[in-house]
Design an enzyme around this catalytic site. Sequence first.
Site, PDB file in Angstrom:
ATOM      1  N   LYS A  16       0.862  -1.194   0.000  1.00 10.31           N
ATOM      2  CA  LYS A  16       0.000   0.000   0.000  1.00 10.31           C
ATOM      3  C   LYS A  16       0.884   1.225   0.000  1.00 10.31           C
ATOM      4  O   LYS A  16       2.012   1.182   0.500  1.00 10.31           O
ATOM      5  CB  LYS A  16      -0.867   0.019   1.266  1.00 10.31           C
TER       6      LYS A  16
HETATM    7  N1  GLU Z   1      -7.279   0.062  -3.102  1.00 10.36           N
HETATM    8  C1  GLU Z   1      -8.079  -1.100  -3.343  1.00 10.36           C
HETATM    9  C2  GLU Z   1      -8.126  -1.989  -2.122  1.00 10.36           C
HETATM   10  O1  GLU Z   1      -7.904  -1.553  -1.035  1.00 10.36           O
HETATM   11  C3  GLU Z   1      -7.678  -1.827  -4.613  1.00 10.36           C
HETATM   12  C4  GLU Z   1      -6.292  -2.365  -4.629  1.00 10.36           C
HETATM   13  C5  GLU Z   1      -5.853  -2.895  -5.979  1.00 10.36           C
HETATM   14  O2  GLU Z   1      -6.660  -2.957  -6.883  1.00 10.36           O
HETATM   15  O3  GLU Z   1      -4.680  -3.220  -6.078  1.00 10.36           O
HETATM   16  O4  GLU Z   1      -8.463  -3.152  -2.207  1.00 10.36           O
END
Ligand code: GLU
Length: 448
Positions: free
Chosen positions: A132
């Site tokens: 993240k």
């Molecule tokens: N930000 C989204 C999540 O928390 C999507 C992450 C992604 O598609 O890599 O799942």
Amino acid sequence: MTTAPIANGTATLTPPSPRTIAGRAHDAEHPKLFQRVREQMDQAAEAVGLAPEVRKILSSPVCEVSVNFPVRMDDGRIEMFSGYRVQHNNVLGPFKGGIRYHQDVSIDEVRALAAWMTIKCALVDIPFGGGKGGVQVDPATLSRREIERMTRRFVYALGANIGPGYDVPAPDVNTDARTMAWIVDTYAATLPPQERYRALAVVTGKPVSAGGSVGREKATGQGVVDLIEMWAADKNCTVADLTYTVQGFGKVGAWAARILKDKGAKLLAAQDVTGAIKASGPTGLDADALAEHVKKTGGVAGFPGATAITREAFFGVEADVFIPAALENQVTGETARLLNVRLVAEGANGPTTPEGDAVLCERGIDVLPDVLCNAGGVVVSYFEWLQNRGGAAWDAAEIDHKLKDILTRAYGRVKEMVESKSLDWRTAAYAVALRRIEQVYAERGIYP
Ligand code: GLU
């Protein structure tokens, strides 16, 4: 292990200007977020007798990148920004997870969000690990050009720490397809010309016209609805019979509401940073019109025909389902006591605190936990990554079908764990994911 960025980290010339961190204090109810994830993992590990070394490995991220970088503002000033990319685990595949822009972003929050991605990808059984990223900024205070320059500088500062086969970002809070297009463009420019064809798969959630996948924008909301449908079927009802409330009307909340509208469910109330509103008439709030209103005005407040209510009244609205689709720590001990619903379907990451969970459990309110309920986004991200790498384009029906298939199987695995080990749904979801990771460590071992 905390490491310096591998490449292109820009030296900080002046200390970053102080930014106010509003709201979420780390008091008894909101312990450090990563500590919460560790405790959640421990609880599940305990329940299924997980190999202790797996628990130990997952208790700290593989790598943390922290960068401070300058951005030229529209008025010519240079402003410093702080950004993070946490790579929690990659035993199942490349690190995967969004990048958020928010004034409350901290290394602890990004660490927790990265760990949740590890659990989420393992649970739905896609070949990705967890990562993240985030920049500590309120994007509402920046112009579009400033956000673009900040994005490009952030990508440049991250350098080789991201890559199509290594760490693949995506949209998250306050970032979208346009942000992803800037990331591809900037990342491509760092590669030799002959290598640039690879750049497309460095992020997912791109505009469809720029290498994105159909269905990715709505995917998280679609997944939330698919999961609510599975829950409803288990309760012998259909989505058309349901009433619901939504917190947050951004990408996840608005898409879930629009899809639920098509299926005949009734939206009774909505809340976001601008306020809370309740339907005045018996037909409920029109999700499409509300989404338009939010696009125009920036929030749900002032939606024509709706009645303004307090945040407390919003939490107390009687409905079948509550969808938190905003930020962490919203369903607390206090707000969980106000809820008057049968199901909490978590569209956001980490919306429920441990105290909130305890109250929901005591009150017999079901929970579809975030790592399952909002996994639709990363699943379609996986489809996008596959299409980019294979030079293919799948159609909407194929995406919807494959997404539902993956989520149905994950739902089944969690349900079986709930029943066989008498666990709550969150602990069961973690247990399924941890078992998957344990299996890979057992097969691969650790080298060198
Ligand atoms: N930000 C989204 C999540 O928390 C999507 C992450 C992604 O598609 O890599 O799942």
